[in-house]
Design a protein around this motif. Sequence first.
Motif, PDB file in Angstrom:
ATOM      1  N   THR A 721       0.837  -1.207   0.000  1.00  8.85           N
ATOM      2  CA  THR A 721       0.000   0.000   0.000  1.00  8.85           C
ATOM      3  C   THR A 721       0.866   1.249   0.000  1.00  8.85           C
ATOM      4  OG1 THR A 721      -1.810  -1.126   1.140  1.00  8.85           O
ATOM      5  CG2 THR A 721      -1.767   1.277   1.262  1.00  8.85           C
ATOM      6  N   ALA A 722       1.860   1.266   0.878  1.00  2.90           N
ATOM      7  CA  ALA A 722       2.749   2.426   0.955  1.00  2.90           C
ATOM      8  C   ALA A 722       3.558   2.582  -0.325  1.00  2.90           C
ATOM      9  CB  ALA A 722       3.674   2.290   2.153  1.00  2.90           C
ATOM     10  N   MET A 723       4.059   1.477  -0.864  1.00  5.76           N
ATOM     11  CA  MET A 723       4.887   1.538  -2.070  1.00  5.76           C
ATOM     12  C   MET A 723       4.120   2.145  -3.235  1.00  5.76           C
ATOM     13  SD  MET A 723       6.868  -1.564  -4.050  1.00  5.76           S
ATOM     14  CE  MET A 723       5.361  -2.392  -4.589  1.00  5.76           C
ATOM     15  N   PHE A 724       2.864   1.807  -3.381  1.00  7.38           N
ATOM     16  CA  PHE A 724       2.082   2.330  -4.498  1.00  7.38           C
ATOM     17  C   PHE A 724       1.760   3.807  -4.328  1.00  7.38           C
ATOM     18  CE2 PHE A 724       0.172  -1.736  -6.540  1.00  7.38           C
ATOM     19  CZ  PHE A 724       1.436  -2.297  -6.546  1.00  7.38           C
ATOM     20  N   HIS A 725       2.019   4.330  -3.134  1.00  6.00           N
ATOM     21  CA  HIS A 725       1.934   5.776  -2.909  1.00  6.00           C
ATOM     22  C   HIS A 725       3.322   6.416  -2.897  1.00  6.00           C
ATOM     23  CE1 HIS A 725      -2.105   4.620  -1.425  1.00  6.00           C
ATOM     24  NE2 HIS A 725      -2.450   5.864  -1.737  1.00  6.00           N
ATOM     25  N   GLY A 726       4.357   5.624  -3.241  1.00  6.57           N
ATOM     26  CA  GLY A 726       5.717   6.142  -3.254  1.00  6.57           C
ATOM     27  C   GLY A 726       6.306   6.350  -1.880  1.00  6.57           C
ATOM     28  N   ASP A 727       5.797   5.611  -0.868  1.00 11.94           N
ATOM     29  CA  ASP A 727       6.197   5.843   0.516  1.00 11.94           C
ATOM     30  C   ASP A 727       6.758   4.593   1.173  1.00 11.94           C
ATOM     31  OD1 ASP A 727       5.428   8.549   0.671  1.00 11.94           O
ATOM     32  OD2 ASP A 727       3.321   7.986   0.975  1.00 11.94           O
ATOM     33  N   SER A 728       7.379   4.801   2.324  1.00  8.75           N
ATOM     34  CA  SER A 728       7.789   3.701   3.192  1.00  8.75           C
ATOM     35  C   SER A 728       6.605   3.289   4.060  1.00  8.75           C
ATOM     36  CB  SER A 728       8.965   4.134   4.073  1.00  8.75           C
ATOM     37  OG  SER A 728      10.062   4.525   3.272  1.00  8.75           O
ATOM     38  N   PRO A 729       6.610   2.068   4.600  1.00 10.41           N
ATOM     39  CA  PRO A 729       5.462   1.599   5.397  1.00 10.41           C
ATOM     40  C   PRO A 729       5.115   2.511   6.559  1.00 10.41           C
ATOM     41  CG  PRO A 729       6.883  -0.243   4.827  1.00 10.41           C
ATOM     42  CD  PRO A 729       7.595   0.987   4.377  1.00 10.41           C
ATOM     43  N   SER A 730       6.115   3.173   7.149  1.00 11.91           N
ATOM     44  CA  SER A 730       5.841   4.014   8.322  1.00 11.91           C
ATOM     45  C   SER A 730       4.901   5.162   8.019  1.00 11.91           C
ATOM     46  CB  SER A 730       7.156   4.562   8.885  1.00 11.91           C
ATOM     47  OG  SER A 730       7.840   5.336   7.903  1.00 11.91           O
ATOM     48  N   ALA A 731       4.778   5.547   6.745  1.00 11.71           N
ATOM     49  CA  ALA A 731       3.882   6.649   6.377  1.00 11.71           C
ATOM     50  C   ALA A 731       2.439   6.198   6.247  1.00 11.71           C
ATOM     51  CB  ALA A 731       4.347   7.288   5.064  1.00 11.71           C
ATOM     52  N   TRP A 732       2.190   4.864   6.328  1.00 17.08           N
ATOM     53  CA  TRP A 732       0.834   4.330   6.183  1.00 17.08           C
ATOM     54  C   TRP A 732       0.552   3.336   7.315  1.00 17.08           C
ATOM     55  CZ3 TRP A 732      -2.806   5.746   2.537  1.00 17.08           C
ATOM     56  CH2 TRP A 732      -2.358   6.659   1.575  1.00 17.08           C
ATOM     57  N   PRO A 733       0.441   3.836   8.552  1.00 15.81           N
ATOM     58  CA  PRO A 733       0.163   2.941   9.680  1.00 15.81           C
ATOM     59  C   PRO A 733      -1.284   2.446   9.653  1.00 15.81           C
ATOM     60  CG  PRO A 733       0.152   5.219  10.404  1.00 15.81           C
ATOM     61  CD  PRO A 733       0.597   5.240   8.972  1.00 15.81           C
TER      62      PRO A 733
END
Length: 885
Positions: A721-733
């Motif tokens: 989920t985070a990757m598809f938003h260009g983010d690391s997992p910590s940004a999508w708790p």
Amino acid sequence: MEASGAATSTDSQRPRLWTTDGEGNSHLNYPQFEYTTLNQEIGEHRFFVLHPPVDGLDYDDDHVRCELITVPLSEAPSFIAIKNARGYRLLIDVIEVDGKALVIPAAIERFLRHFRKLLDKPTPLWIRHLSLNQPDAEERNKLWTRELSDQMYAKATEVVDMSEFNTTLFEKGDMKGVMESEYSGGWSKKWYGAVEVVMPKVFPIRLGKVCMNPEVDPPVDDHDYVPLDIVAHEIRVVILMPSPDPSAPLVLHMGHSPLYSGVTYAALSYRWGTDETTEEINLNGLKKNVRKSLADLLRSLRYPDIQQPLWIDAVSINQDDVMERNRQVPRMGDIYDFAKAVICYTGLATDDSDLALEFIKKLRKPMMRLNKDREWHFGEESYDKENGWTYGENPIRGDLLATMCAALYKFLTRPYFGRLWVLQEWAWATNPVIVVGGNHDTSFEDLDVAAYNFLDMIASDPTLPGQIVSADTSISEVNVDLIAFPRKLSYFRHLASRGSWRSELNFATVKEEAPGFLETLIIARDFQCVDPRDKIFGLWNLARDKKGLDFKMDYTKSVQDTYADFARAWAAQHRELDILGAVEITPATQSFYENAPSWCPDWSTPSTASCLVRKERIPNTMMFALNDLDGKLYNADGGVNRDSFDEPLFTFEDNVLHCTGVILDQIKLIFEEPPEMPKHYRVPACDPISYYKFQTWTAELARYCTSNGINTYNDPLQAATAMFHGDSPSAWPLKQDNPDNADDERHPDEVYVCIPTSRQTARDPNSSRHVMWYGGSYDRTSAWDVVKGVLRGRRPFMSENGYMGLCPSYITADSSELPWNLAIVAGCSVPLLLREREDGSYQLCGSCFVQGWMDGEALLEMMGAESAEEFWDALRGGDDVMRIY
């Protein structure tokens, strides 16, 4: 004598032949030199004997000294003839001739001052502009001829081109420019204001050309450009002559004027087009061919009774003179900056262009809301606790809305808005006017707000694109990326003006060095130009970080050499390799890479995959609230501090890049495109295809990790989920761990909730890189738009070591082929995709997102290093030096 047009120079004070009083007026301290009449019956000519510099005198004290000899040509001593010896005659300086003061153009004085350094004894010169007494009409008529000039050049022992001599010294920095005293301290930019028309006063023409009455007689000779005075910062201003007859031949005058002067002009911004059909115009009483599209444009601008001073790139620059183009193109930013108006001609009027312009006005300051019946309301609205939202009047209903949207879409996607040169023309425009046929009352601000609101409507109502296509059969599909072109134009204007191009409050923060050159190249990569080298040259005046960039425009070099030279220069200037992240080796770039190294981006080809090294999309927010988009997105190399190393982390040897890098993994599996989206698939307010890919691929990645016992991530679905938003997992708790941003009422099924980033403060390491705060939380529609951008041209993969990532869609994972190596290179902020060559070097094929690597975790966790600096210091200089060719 008073000389109000006296030139000031940044390389010296005025020679003491004259002084300046407290009011800025210049006075001669020597008697004024006066010409005596030539005896033309015996063929007399004047020669100026130039003296070398005086030993022991500095530049300020040692003014130019000459003696005048007047003899028949048959008795003339050996002399040097100076051709192209003209200068802007209203910027003046003084030389000493026979103990008297001769006032001459400043450019000629600078030439004599520097040319005398090459002399070891007094040397006779013949300079047409000095050797002939120009105010003497009889002498000018008989001797101001091409035949005389050719005769003198043939008789001379040497011929020197003053224009080339001055240009060479000027470009080396050995000769400084001159300008009118009122501009010597700079000037203040005014983005809007009243304009007083001031015409040029100097209209030079080549010797031997017949300049008849251009309003009456048809031209006979072909137009030939007179060199620009580079010392005076001359430009060519074209005067469009009026005519009450719309079909009358085009008549123009071309004047020369210093850029920084009282002369006013409107710079023309238009699209050349691909049609090379030409039309003959009358320019200074001479014939010149211009493209038919430009001729049509000039007719649409021509007044019946008013002269218009214009700067037109296709006419004001001698396009056949490569060296002049090399010099003038870098100045175009200043030319548009100093123009008193910029006319932005978007093309001819069409059946629906008036409807589009009407809709732009309605979207100027809209209050828009989509009601439960999927109807758009425009106008004022209010909210109270008892009744909720009270919609304003909806003046556009049903099919009319779709028709107006179709007209607006066709207008916003006109080719003009995608022309690369328009970027700088909009960025620096003073008093800009958008012209559509005969309509010229649309402002930049209105157009930008309309594009912003139109994109918001499409994002909020996925059915709207279908309605637009149905309303206008000439539209095959709605491509929102094309609508983004006008927003990108406004973005660069926003940066150039630091937000002051608008009358509203400016809430944005723009760094002094923004936009950077790499950021500009990436955002403008889809813009079009005729010459591929202009993908670099045409952005020169936008980039603010050119200090220390060892790169020079040169139209004599090939496209491959131009791009490679720039890549080397940018890497050396920044001491990093992020420019490698813009490389894409696709079938469309195959011919380019036959003669170019793989580490060099092919800027002439639009990108096919989302960019990872810099932001490429303008967020759909109001421009006055948008910060600059400059800066790295990731730190896969650990954000290594380059100052920690005594020696560079990379070097270039011809076309080979020697860099410090390590291959950490290989691609094992690339996921296929999802099957066709089922009918009646439920989609929130976002792009249906992006949403469907997201749902399909995140589930597939999670299942793959679970079924194969991969424990790289604590929660594979969260990581995906985070990757598809260009983010690391910590940004999508998980939602329960992020209640401040959760919305149970409208989004009860959410599992992970974003921590958005603030526009005004430094990004928290655990927040999103792309999703911004909006209304106290974040806008889900904007978050889905981020997914669409991240997934553009990319597919998910799994690596041999159990990492998930996003690779370019143009690659395939075939076991029979060489492996796709995933590498991290010191100085590059994103993982690179490499393939090994037979000689042990590597081909760079593109960039990848690897979840769990983007903040340098791989160096610490996989390689066990204490720090990125420690890791790279241990690796560099040994046998592990990587060669990329």
